[in-house]
Design an enzyme around this catalytic site. Structure first.
Site, PDB file in Angstrom:
ATOM      1  N   ARG A  47       0.828  -1.204   0.000  1.00  0.00           N
ATOM      2  CA  ARG A  47       0.000   0.000   0.000  1.00  0.00           C
ATOM      3  C   ARG A  47       0.868   1.261   0.000  1.00  0.00           C
ATOM      4  NH1 ARG A  47      -3.382  -1.782   5.024  1.00  0.00           N
ATOM      5  NH2 ARG A  47      -2.271  -3.729   5.128  1.00  0.00           N
ATOM      6  N   GLY A  54      -2.498  -7.349  14.842  1.00  0.00           N
ATOM      7  CA  GLY A  54      -1.106  -6.974  14.585  1.00  0.00           C
ATOM      8  C   GLY A  54      -1.033  -6.556  13.135  1.00  0.00           C
ATOM      9  N   ASP A  55      -1.263  -5.279  12.871  1.00  0.00           N
ATOM     10  CA  ASP A  55      -1.482  -4.892  11.474  1.00  0.00           C
ATOM     11  C   ASP A  55      -0.812  -3.594  11.079  1.00  0.00           C
ATOM     12  OD1 ASP A  55      -3.011  -3.159  12.880  1.00  0.00           O
ATOM     13  OD2 ASP A  55      -4.843  -3.463  11.739  1.00  0.00           O
ATOM     14  N   GLU A  59      -3.828   5.611   3.700  1.00  0.00           N
ATOM     15  CA  GLU A  59      -3.283   4.675   2.725  1.00  0.00           C
ATOM     16  C   GLU A  59      -4.153   4.557   1.483  1.00  0.00           C
ATOM     17  OE1 GLU A  59      -1.258   1.533   5.849  1.00  0.00           O
ATOM     18  OE2 GLU A  59      -3.304   1.181   5.164  1.00  0.00           O
ATOM     19  N   ARG A  78     -15.417  -7.695   4.790  1.00  0.00           N
ATOM     20  CA  ARG A  78     -14.412  -8.433   4.014  1.00  0.00           C
ATOM     21  C   ARG A  78     -13.297  -8.946   4.913  1.00  0.00           C
ATOM     22  NH1 ARG A  78      -9.257  -6.505   4.936  1.00  0.00           N
ATOM     23  NH2 ARG A  78      -8.557  -4.791   3.612  1.00  0.00           N
ATOM     24  N   ALA A 134     -15.023  -3.017  17.192  1.00  0.00           N
ATOM     25  CA  ALA A 134     -15.889  -2.926  16.013  1.00  0.00           C
ATOM     26  C   ALA A 134     -15.845  -4.163  15.123  1.00  0.00           C
ATOM     27  CB  ALA A 134     -15.525  -1.683  15.190  1.00  0.00           C
ATOM     28  N   GLN A 135     -14.744  -4.901  15.130  1.00  0.00           N
ATOM     29  CA  GLN A 135     -14.617  -6.058  14.242  1.00  0.00           C
ATOM     30  C   GLN A 135     -15.166  -7.350  14.845  1.00  0.00           C
ATOM     31  OE1 GLN A 135     -13.430  -8.458  11.000  1.00  0.00           O
ATOM     32  NE2 GLN A 135     -13.714  -6.281  11.103  1.00  0.00           N
TER      33      GLN A 135
END
Lengths: 348, 348
Positions: free
Chosen positions: B53, B234-235, B64, B120, B147-148
């Site tokens: 990205r 971990g992103d 991004e 997604r 939220a996820q």
């Protein structure tokens, strides 16, 4: 259903709203305003995040993302370049753009940029010509009478002070279209049947043709001393307009060398051929035109900062106008952790 | 005034329309559909233009652009990551995306992607868990109930076949919110007061916490053999959740190694630590889980192809529905060379 919050709504300027905004401000006024914004951003060039555009090439054309940031505001433009589109009745170039707040990452403006790019390209050319063209330049040769030609002519009139344009295109219908569009603008317009004829008596030579092949629109023996060449159409790999001999006789000014050496007319020269960055001239850090006899060449390929300036200009001008509408682009739940709850509550 | 032509109008899916579309299709159905599209695109991984990205970092976060293309269709997502936003009542992550036709460069879909990214991401996790988790996995520990968390739980239910979730968050209010949102979904929900308690009896361990610091959510002694770890949080550089000792005991699967080595949990490991690309498992080119005792780890950071698949899915599903509206985004004059004439004629 809950109404979207203010933060979720991004002002959107459609093509129709952009055209209304342009007429509301006036084309000449808007070109001058854009030139001022672009010049101001060029003068603080070193504060920007600069990166060559992110390009996705295909056999038919290219799709590019052009991002930049000044640390407070982030902007990017989506733009395509598909020379074959014209044959199918489509635009070669279409574009839209976005501004966002760096502190939150939230978009603050989404806008069409096909029209806006046409204006910012012309405003950039004329802003640079104002700095580099011979004093008292009154006549411009406009070679290539496509979609950009009227904008170039009007910008050179309102920003660089020209009074005459001499038009030439390989297609006489394009010249007729351009001449008709320029009627009533106050510019004296001469239609020419050759490029040689177009440059007679012109102090500014603008080339903006659409060929994707290496072409020589300006040959060495056509160009004398004491002119400013505004080379717009040499703007992607394999697409050039100006003979290398002319480039070598003149002093070359560019937006962002890493990009121009790949895309501009100077792709024909050695990788270390000396160029001056335009921002340095505007900021008083490098000389511009130093003699009446000099050939100055602005090898322009377009740069993200010009789009950023144009986006800033539009954001500042639409406030209080009806020329945008709020777009429900961002999910903004009352509790940021409860996106799912927002979704559930929308069902009813 | 002339009406914009069809080509000038880009279908736009607002947040509200996206939520209506999700309810129209059904959350579980849509998660399954997205997983199928993502899996199909992973299986033709080599046909995609892949690039890390394009990130613009600031003190507060990152903005991004994530572009990709399969040669026929081009897509990109705009996404921000601003961990401090939550404290100001804003989303940490907001996003929108676009699909375009490679042959013409014309956009064919613009859509909100905050909601869509949530779906997604969960669909990707569950599609990978379906391939890698121990057979018969029925219980997931969901560590981090932001939220996820609901999307992860529902995707693991509808795609990977789990029947129980064990929730834990450092903030009990987040756990209560997640449990309340999952009521009526058919999932058995257990609220836990420690991470250790949450993983008791779980075959799938999902970590999705929001700390931007190097944190250890899963410590070495917490994790036994025969589990699948779905490491979502971990992103980004400096943000990890899983103890390196666990990573070394397990087999690691990633989306795109050049990106994951910078952003994922494996940023804690040597640059040449062996990893398997998930697409190779799905395409039958590399082994996935090879024993019941194995620890499989999906170190997920999100990749542009997942967004591309999600955009494709939405484009295919909105046809014939009322869940979009045409956006006047592209200037499309009758004569492509006469952009100025289009502008002039709009003034009346």
């Amino acid at each position: 259903m809950q109404e979207p919050s203010d933060k979720a709504l991004v002002p959107f300027v459609s093509v129709d709203h952009m055209m209304q905004l342009i007429h509301h401000i006036g084309v000449a006024n808007m070109l001058r305003g854009l030139a001022d914004y672009i010049e101001a951003d060029f003068k603080r060039w070193e504060r920007f995040d600069k990166t060559p555009r992110v390009a996705s090439h295909s056999a038919e054309g290219v799709i590019e993302l052009m991002p930049t940031s000044d640390g407070e505001t982030y902007g990017f433009k989506y733009v395509n370049g598909h020379p074959k589109n014209t044959a199918d009745g489509l635009q070669t170039v279409t574009a839209f753009g976005l501004l966002a707040d760096v502190e939150t990452g939230y978009p603050v403006l989404l806008t069409e940029m096909t029209m806006l790019t046409a204006l910012r390209t012309a405003a950039t050319s004329a802003m640079v010509a104002r700095a580099l063209a011979p004093k008292g330049a009154a006549t411009m040769a406009m070679i290539g009478n496509g979609a950009q030609s009227e904008f170039q002519s009007l910008a050179m009139q309102s920003i660089a002070g020209i009074t005459h344009v001499r038009l030439y295109d390989t297609d006489p219908a394009a010249t007729a279209k351009c001449a008709a569009n320029l009627a009533g603008t106050g510019l004296a317009v001469t239609r020419c049947t050759t490029a040689e004829e177009a440059i007679v008596g012109a102090q500014i030579l603008t080339t903006c043709t659409a060929d994707k092949a290496l072409a020589t629109i300006l040959t060495d023996n056509m160009v004398g001393s004491g002119v400013h060449i505004n080379a717009i159409g040499g703007d992607c790999p394999g697409k050039t307009e100006t003979a290398p001999e002319i480039l070598k006789r003149g002093d070359i000014f560019v937006e962002y060398p890493p990009q121009t050496r790949i895309e501009g007319d100077i792709q024909q020269l050695a990788d270390d051929h000396p160029v001056t960055e335009v921002w340095q001239v505007l900021a008083g850090q490098a000389p511009g035109r130093t003699s009446d006899k000099q050939i100055t060449i602005f090898d322009s390929v377009g740069f993200a900062i010009e789009d950023f300036s144009a986006l800033r200009y539009v954001r500042d001008r639409i406030t209080g106008t009806p020329f945008f509408h709020p777009l429900d682009l961002l999910a903004d739940p009352d509790d940021p952790r409860d996106l799912f709850g927002m979704l559930t509550r929308a069902n009813g």
